[in-house]
Enzyme design. Structure first.
Site, short mmCIF file in Angstrom:
data_model
loop_
_atom_site.label_atom_id
_atom_site.label_comp_id
_atom_site.label_asym_id
_atom_site.label_seq_id
_atom_site.Cartn_x
_atom_site.Cartn_y
_atom_site.Cartn_z
N ASP A 138 0.83 -1.20 0.00
CA ASP A 138 0.00 0.00 0.00
C ASP A 138 0.86 1.25 0.00
O ASP A 138 1.60 1.51 0.95
CB ASP A 138 -0.91 0.00 1.23
CG ASP A 138 -1.85 1.19 1.25
OD1 ASP A 138 -2.93 1.09 0.65
OD2 ASP A 138 -1.49 2.23 1.85
N TYR A 194 2.82 9.68 -0.15
CA TYR A 194 3.87 9.02 0.65
C TYR A 194 5.25 9.27 0.05
O TYR A 194 6.26 9.01 0.70
CB TYR A 194 3.64 7.51 0.72
CG TYR A 194 2.37 7.07 1.38
CD1 TYR A 194 1.49 7.97 1.97
CD2 TYR A 194 2.02 5.72 1.41
CE1 TYR A 194 0.31 7.54 2.57
CE2 TYR A 194 0.85 5.28 2.01
CZ TYR A 194 0.01 6.20 2.58
OH TYR A 194 -1.16 5.76 3.17
N LYS A 230 -2.67 5.78 -4.38
CA LYS A 230 -3.81 6.65 -4.11
C LYS A 230 -3.61 8.01 -4.75
O LYS A 230 -2.50 8.56 -4.73
CB LYS A 230 -4.01 6.82 -2.61
CG LYS A 230 -4.01 5.53 -1.81
CD LYS A 230 -4.23 5.80 -0.33
CE LYS A 230 -3.95 4.57 0.51
NZ LYS A 230 -2.49 4.33 0.66
N HIS A 254 -7.57 8.99 -2.22
CA HIS A 254 -6.98 9.00 -0.88
C HIS A 254 -7.90 9.68 0.14
O HIS A 254 -7.94 9.27 1.30
CB HIS A 254 -5.64 9.74 -0.93
CG HIS A 254 -4.71 9.38 0.17
ND1 HIS A 254 -3.34 9.50 0.08
CD2 HIS A 254 -4.92 8.87 1.42
CE1 HIS A 254 -2.77 9.10 1.20
NE2 HIS A 254 -3.71 8.72 2.03
#
Length: 276
Positions: A46, A51, A75, A108
């Site tokens: 994930d 990120y 996402k 997200h």
């Protein structure tokens, strides 16, 4: 190596019952940690644009040599909402990941103040039809938002990834998911930065099964039909987190853990700091 079982999503995708959260895993050390998780049996990875480690995830996948066995989630961030913006954002994610298809593409955050999540979802469905995305889902969506997606498009998301842990078991939302064929996926499954693992009921159940408190909580998730994605860069902890499928909690134990409910721990998404 741990074998993690799968369930079938509403679009036919085989989806692991437990995955690896990769937030904070960056650089060479991040690649090594993700590669170690894959070697240890993880098949669900994930990540997210926010990120800033899609390249690291892609490198670990290439290093593994088993791309076809892995399910990569990424996402779309709130700043990329909108039909055309989503298409461009997906192209960037595909390039950074170094793959031809995003296995699971999530919104997200609904970013309701911009009110473009419906256009974003439509673009994701178009990407799925073109083969650039395999499965489409969302993250941090409420029941009314999910109902709107279903009503407007006729397509229920495959997954809704939400904050879930014994302090916030998401009972009503999980019931809506079950009624509409949506898989629950849990971020912050161990309620980090809280005293959850010090709760006496967790310790007592762990002792009864000869496992750790973390394993008890992660098994609670899987038995409630939710896929937890614990984050860890430590290979030993990764193995511990994944090794939760050889014991069963009783209904009484599940109820006792769920009775810890006190409410959500986060006002927004802790990974993106975007407000609801």
């Amino acid at each position: 190596m741990v074998t993690i079982p799968t369930v079938t999503l509403n679009d036919g995708t085989d989806f692991p019952e437990l995955g690896l959260g990769t937030y904070g895993l960056r650089g060479d050390a991040g690649v090594d940690a993700i590669a170690a998780a894959i070697e240890g049996g993880y098949r669900l990875l994930d990540t997210a644009v926010n990120y800033e480690n899609e390249s690291e995830v892609g490198e670990a996948v290439r290093r593994s040599g088993i791309r076809d066995q892995l399910l990569i989630t990424t996402k779309i961030p709130g700043r990329d909402h909108g039909f055309d913006e989503t298409i461009r954002s997906a192209e960037g994610s595909l390039r950074r990941l170094g793959v031809e298809t995003i296995d699971l593409y999530l919104i997200h955050w609904p970013n309701p103040r911009r009110e473009k999540y419906l256009d974003t979802y439509r673009a994701m469905l178009a990407l799925r039809d073109e083969g650039q995305v395999a499965a489409v889902g969302v993250s941090n969506f409420t029941e009314p938002m999910l109902a709107r997606l279903i009503d407007e498009t006729g397509v229920a998301p495959a997954v809704n990834q939400v904050e879930m842990h014994p302090y916030f078991p998401q009972t009503e939302l999980r019931a809506f998911h079950a009624a509409n064929g949506i898989r629950t996926e849990s971020w912050s499954p161990l309620a980090k930065r809280s005293e959850l693992l010090d709760e006496s009921v967790i310790g007592e159940i762990a002792a009864a099964h000869g496992v750790t408190g973390s394993q008890v909580v992660l098994r609670w998730h899987t038995q409630l039909s939710s896929t937890p994605i614990p984050k860890s860069g430590d290979a030993a902890r990764q193995r511990e987190n994944a090794d939760v499928f050889d014991f069963l909690l009783t209904g009484q134990e599940i109820a006792a853990i769920s009775a810890l409910e006190r409410g959500r721990l986060w006002d927004g998404d802790p990974d993106t700091h975007e407000e609801m």
